[in-house]
Structure formats: structure tokens, C-alpha cells
Design a protein around this motif. Structure first.
Motif, short mmCIF file in Angstrom:
data_model
loop_
_atom_site.label_atom_id
_atom_site.label_comp_id
_atom_site.label_asym_id
_atom_site.label_seq_id
_atom_site.Cartn_x
_atom_site.Cartn_y
_atom_site.Cartn_z
N ASP A 4 0.78 -1.16 0.03
CA ASP A 4 0.24 0.05 0.21
C ASP A 4 0.86 1.05 0.00
N LYS A 5 1.98 1.38 0.66
CA LYS A 5 2.96 2.33 0.75
C LYS A 5 3.39 2.98 -0.38
N TRP A 6 4.04 1.66 -1.04
CA TRP A 6 4.54 1.87 -2.43
C TRP A 6 3.40 1.83 -3.81
N GLY A 7 2.23 1.91 -3.32
CA GLY A 7 1.24 1.90 -4.31
C GLY A 7 1.08 0.93 -5.27
N ILE A 8 1.17 -0.47 -4.89
CA ILE A 8 1.43 -1.55 -5.60
C ILE A 8 0.06 -2.58 -5.03
N GLU A 9 -0.48 -3.18 -6.19
CA GLU A 9 -1.63 -3.99 -5.76
C GLU A 9 -0.95 -5.59 -5.85
N ALA A 10 -1.39 -6.51 -5.32
CA ALA A 10 -1.10 -7.99 -5.36
C ALA A 10 -1.07 -8.31 -6.83
N PRO A 11 0.02 -8.77 -7.45
CA PRO A 11 0.15 -9.12 -8.90
C PRO A 11 -1.01 -10.41 -9.13
N LYS A 12 -1.57 -10.20 -10.16
CA LYS A 12 -2.48 -11.00 -10.79
C LYS A 12 -1.77 -12.00 -11.77
N THR A 13 -0.91 -11.39 -12.35
CA THR A 13 -0.18 -12.11 -13.34
C THR A 13 1.52 -12.04 -13.08
N ARG B 98 12.16 -2.18 -5.86
CA ARG B 98 13.50 -1.97 -5.90
C ARG B 98 13.66 -0.36 -6.15
N GLU B 99 13.02 0.29 -6.81
CA GLU B 99 12.90 1.72 -7.01
C GLU B 99 12.47 2.37 -5.76
N LYS B 100 11.66 2.02 -5.14
CA LYS B 100 11.20 2.60 -3.96
C LYS B 100 11.96 2.50 -2.76
N ASP B 101 12.60 1.43 -2.59
CA ASP B 101 13.44 0.89 -1.28
C ASP B 101 14.43 -0.06 -1.89
N ASP B 102 15.72 0.39 -1.89
CA ASP B 102 16.87 -0.41 -2.39
C ASP B 102 17.16 -1.50 -1.65
N SER B 103 16.67 -1.55 -0.65
CA SER B 103 17.04 -2.50 0.48
C SER B 103 15.92 -3.75 0.47
N ALA B 104 14.84 -3.44 -0.16
CA ALA B 104 13.76 -4.12 -0.19
C ALA B 104 13.56 -5.17 -1.51
N TYR B 105 12.93 -6.44 -1.39
CA TYR B 105 12.67 -7.37 -2.63
C TYR B 105 11.30 -7.85 -2.47
N ILE B 106 10.75 -8.08 -3.52
CA ILE B 106 9.54 -8.75 -3.71
C ILE B 106 9.55 -10.12 -2.96
N SER B 107 10.70 -10.79 -3.31
CA SER B 107 10.71 -12.14 -3.03
C SER B 107 12.26 -12.57 -3.24
N THR B 108 12.66 -14.06 -2.91
CA THR B 108 13.79 -14.56 -3.27
C THR B 108 13.49 -15.70 -4.18
N ASP C 260 3.72 -11.13 -15.27
CA ASP C 260 4.06 -9.95 -15.73
C ASP C 260 3.86 -8.80 -14.63
N ASP C 261 2.69 -8.84 -13.89
CA ASP C 261 2.53 -8.00 -12.99
C ASP C 261 3.40 -8.10 -11.49
N PHE C 262 3.79 -9.38 -11.49
CA PHE C 262 4.72 -9.89 -10.58
C PHE C 262 6.22 -9.08 -10.85
N ALA C 263 6.47 -9.03 -11.94
CA ALA C 263 8.03 -8.22 -12.29
C ALA C 263 7.69 -7.10 -12.16
N ALA C 264 6.74 -6.49 -12.40
CA ALA C 264 6.61 -4.95 -12.63
C ALA C 264 6.46 -4.43 -11.01
N ALA C 265 5.80 -5.09 -10.21
CA ALA C 265 5.86 -5.02 -8.68
C ALA C 265 7.03 -5.01 -8.18
N ALA C 266 7.99 -6.14 -8.67
CA ALA C 266 9.29 -6.23 -8.04
C ALA C 266 10.04 -4.93 -8.36
N LYS C 267 9.96 -4.48 -9.75
CA LYS C 267 11.00 -3.16 -9.98
C LYS C 267 10.57 -2.28 -9.44
#
Length: 451
Positions: A167-176, A188-198, A178-185
Motif C-alpha cells: 500500500d505504501k509503495w502503491g502496488i496491488e497484489a500481482p494477478k499475472t 527496488r525503485e522505492k526501497d533499495d534494501s527491499a525485494y518482492i521475494s527470493t 508480468d504484474d509480479f515483475a513490474a511490482a518487483a521493479k
């Protein structure tokens, strides 16, 4: 119990001929089918059964069964899971004639038990109970049209994520994806210490689940021969997706369920995890201060998919009736009750055994209201997500009788790829070559392979 284990080569050939990787339907045997529930024993002279399991606190369910079935007395013995623990003891016990009557065996290991002659044909006692269970879970214990085990539970996959951070980053839960990759990007742009996953190269069952959800199956049979198609277009697409995520440094490469990973869950440096239903307890237990901040969404989908698709981490577990039992009817009755009776299923859920194998979960209290789980996930009933996920696991996925080798080989190859030795696509291709050799080494015919 007699010693009736067959030679490995002969058993494997016979299993392939039965259609191990294309098993379907119940049936078999000339005696009339009987419901397992009809086996109740004589209270004056109760039948004694031995059950081996590794599920914590499963004794409570065993006690409940014994209280309701005075004609059958089940004794629980706790074992270590896996090929070098309880499985080895089970197979040795079948050979020596002193195996337990019922044992917990992973869906992925049932084919190995079958080809080693360690499973009892319980078709006549079990087939009328098939309708109680989720189709794909039931099919894991059906080979050549005969029933050999009763499904216990699975690990349907979903996406756990930090909703507060999304919510803070303005991201919704990825449905596809491609959404997952976009959210991951974006993360990384919003917080360089954070990742969507491993990317968990340490977890072969996790990578296999990603491939399972992607589409094409890995193992099947043609006539009396096995076909290996690990290196197929759907798996290559999945591998290519994650390779790009690695190349673009959009995911971490640390091992999940490691100390570093737990710390990242606590701090929010890992903001999501594609995990099994049982993963809820792992997150709650290792990041308790993040209570109320998490949510669960369905697994992202591939473009062009005709219907919602999911997968199960490592398949799941079954109650297998082992070869040589003197009481197959009573053993089957216990196995069916254990994972279909609402009281038992509720007990097992609390023990963290996985997602229930039964279709009707409406009478399971912990799935309707859980004052521990739901608040942690912001009041969400996360089990609605996992119910949908379990129902969307494909019916055609089958495990080979070399699952241990599959796990170790894939893990080694994936770790090498993550460290720069080739690509993830190469890792899956190498794993295919190795599995062909493994099957041949066990005396099986293997037809031409490829995606």
C-alpha cells in the motif's frame, strides 16, 4: 506379514506397465466394493493397528479415533520423514514382515513405494470413499486403476505479501507474472534494501511447483516406458522469467527458511513469498511483530491461460496401507477417518499438517474462524485463497519413482545457475538428462524425450 518385495527392475517395469504416470479411476479386484467406514472391528476383541507418522500432535487425532472406534485400537509411532528416516524403516519392515499397518508417505514417494512392492491394494475397501476427496489428491494414490493410499493433505501455493508495504509503495497484489515483475521493479525503485521475494534455489519442491503451475507435466508413460519432459516449453518459459528476475536483480538469492530469510521477513526486506498453505505458520512464528500487516493472494497467472492454475509444494502426504498388513479393511477405515472426519481434520490443521484433502471443508471450525491466523493477516480469511488454489492443481501431474534423485539433482543444478554457471533453463535441461539416466539405471525403458 510376509516378505513379498519384488526385485527392483521387475517391479519398476511392472509399475510402468500399470501406467504409474497416467493413473486414473478406482476399481480393481473381484470382490464387491466396501466402504472403509463399514470396518469397525469387535469391541470385545479389538483389532490392533500400528501407524507411523511425523505430524506433530497427531496423537490427539489418533486418540479421537480410538475413542469412537472401540473395535480398533491404533498405536502411533513417531518417525523422521524422508528417505533416510522413516521411509527406509518402512521399506525394510515390509521386506522383513514387520512393517506398520498404516504409514505417512509423501505423494512424491508413493511411486517408489509401489515399485518396491510396499503398498497394499485397498481398492475394495476405499473406492466408495473417493468422492469425499479432492480429485487430484485422491489420484496420487491410484495406480493402474487400483487404490493404494488415502490422501492426507497438500500444500497449495499462494502469494504471501506485506500489504502495508505494498500500500505504501502503491502496488496491488500481482494477478499475472508480468504484474509480479513490474511490482518487483517498483519495490527496488522505492526501497533499495527491499525485494518482492527470493529465488529459492535450495528448494527443489518449490521450483517444481513453479513448473507444475506453468503447464506441461514432467513425467508420463508410453506403453511400458517412461517419458521425461522436464525440458519443455512451459518450463523453459518459467525458467526464463526467473532468469530475467535474477539478471535484473529484482529478487534476492538467499535460501528461504534460513536465518537471513527470517530476518528479512521481520524487517520487510523480503516483502513477499510464494509458499504453501502451511507457510502461514512459518511467517507467524518467525515474524510475530509484523502481525496485521500481511495478506495472501492467489498465485500469479501466466498469460493466455484458459483457467486459473495452481500447484502444490512437494505434492502432499498420504496414509498408505503397507503390504502385508493382516487388517487391510480396518487400516483403510482408519486412514479414511483420519483425513475426512471433521474433528480429526480440525485437529490436524492446528498441528500444521497442510491443506485438507477433503472436498467439503465447511464443517472444519478452524477454516471458518481462526482467532490466531486471521488477525495476523489483517482479518482476512486466507483459507479461501488456499481452497481455490488446491482445487486448481492439475490432475495430470505425476511423480517418478526417483523423486529423491530429482530433488537433489535439481537443487544442485539450480544453485550452480544462480551462482553463474549457466542459466536456469540449462539447470532444468541438465536435470532432464540426469533423470533419464536414473530411470534407466533402475531398469526402466525410457522413450525419446523432449518438450
Amino acid at each position: 506379514m510376509g516378505s513379498r518385495i519384488r526385485t527392483a527392475a521387475g517391479a519398476l517395469a511392472a509399475a510402468a506397465a500399470l501406467g504409474l504416470a497416467a493413473a486414473c479411476g478406482g476399481g480393481g479386484g473381484e470382490e464387491p466394493a466396501k466402504s472403509a467406514a463399514a470396518a469397525s472391528g469387535d469391541p470385545a476383541n479389538p483389532v490392533e493397528l500400528t501407524f507411523w507418522s511425523w505430524v506433530p500432535n497427531i496423537q490427539k487425532a489418533v486418540d479421537a479415533f480410538n475413542a469412537k472406534h472401540p473395535g480398533i485400537k491404533v498405536k502411533l509411532e513417531t518417525i523422521t520423514p524422508g528417505p533416510d528416516g522413516g521411509y527406509a524403516k518402512m521399506l525394510a519392515g515390509v521386506k522383513a514382515g514387520n512393517a506398520p499397518d498404516v504409514a505417512q508417505v509423501g505423494y512424491d514417494s508413493l511411486p517408489s513405494f509401489l515399485v518396491n512392492g510396499a503398498l497394499e491394494d485397498i481398492t475394495q475397501y476405499a473406492e466408495k470413499d473417493a468422492a469425499k476427496f479432492v480429485d487430484w489428491q485422491w489420484q496420487t494414490g491410484v495406480f493402474g486403476g487400483k487404490v493404494y493410499s488415502i490422501p492426507q493433505a497438500s500444500g497449495p501455493m499462494a502469494f504471501y505479501y506485506r500489504k502495508d508495504l505494498f500500500d505504501k509503495w502503491g502496488i496491488e497484489a500481482p494477478k499475472t507474472w508480468d504484474d509480479f515483475a513490474a511490482a518487483a521493479k517498483t519495490i527496488r525503485e522505492k526501497d533499495d534494501s527491499a525485494y518482492i521475494s527470493t529465488f529459492a534455489a535450495n528448494q527443489a519442491p518449490w521450483m517444481i511447483a513453479l513448473a507444475q503451475q506453468a503447464g506441461q507435466q514432467w513425467f508420463s508413460t508410453e506403453g511400458d516406458a517412461w517419458k521425461v519432459t522436464i525440458d519443455n516449453p512451459d518450463t523453459r518459459r518459467m525458467a526464463g522469467f526467473w532468469q530475467k528476475m535474477l539478471d535484473d536483480k529484482l529478487v534476492k538469492t538467499e535460501a528461504d527458511m534460513s536465518n537471513g530469510w527470517y530476518k528479512d521477513l521481520q524487517t520487510g526486506d523480503i516483502a513477499g513469498w510464494i509458499g504453501g498453505s502451511w507457510g502461514d505458520a512459518i511467517i507467524r512464528g518467525n515474524a510475530p511483530k509484523t502481525s496485521g500487516k500481511w495478506a495472501v493472494a492467489p498465485m500469479p497467472q501466466w498469460p493466455g491461460a484458459a483457467k486459473f492454475a495452481s500447484a502444490s509444494w512437494g505434492g502432499g502426504s498420504a496414509s498408505a496401507v503397507l503390504k502385508g498388513t493382516d487388517h487391510p479393511a480396518e487400516a483403510t477405515a482408519f486412514a479414511v477417518w483420519l483425513t475426512s472426519d471433521p474433528e480429526s481434520v480440525n485437529i490436524l490443521l492446528s498441528a500444521g499438517y497442510g491443506w485438507p484433502s477433503i472436498k467439503d471443508t465447511s464443517r472444519i471450525p478452524n477454516l471458518q474462524q481462526d482467532d490466531t491466523v486471521f488477525p495476523f493477516y489483517g482479518g482476512q480469511n486466507i483459507w479461501d485463497v488456499f481452497k481455490e488454489a488446491d482445487a486448481a492443481v492439475g490432475l495430470d501431474w505425476r511423480w517418478p519413482p526417483v523423486s529423491d534423485a530429482l530433488y537433489s539433482t535439481l537443487t544442485d543444478n539450480a544453485k550452480a545457475a544462480v551462482e553463474g554457471d549457466g542459466t536456469l533453463a540449462d539447470a532444468f535441461a541438465k536435470t532432464q538428462t540426469a533423470m533419464v539416466e536414473q530411470l534407466k539405471a533402475k531398469g526402466l525403458n525410457v522413450v525419446a524425450t523432449g518438450g
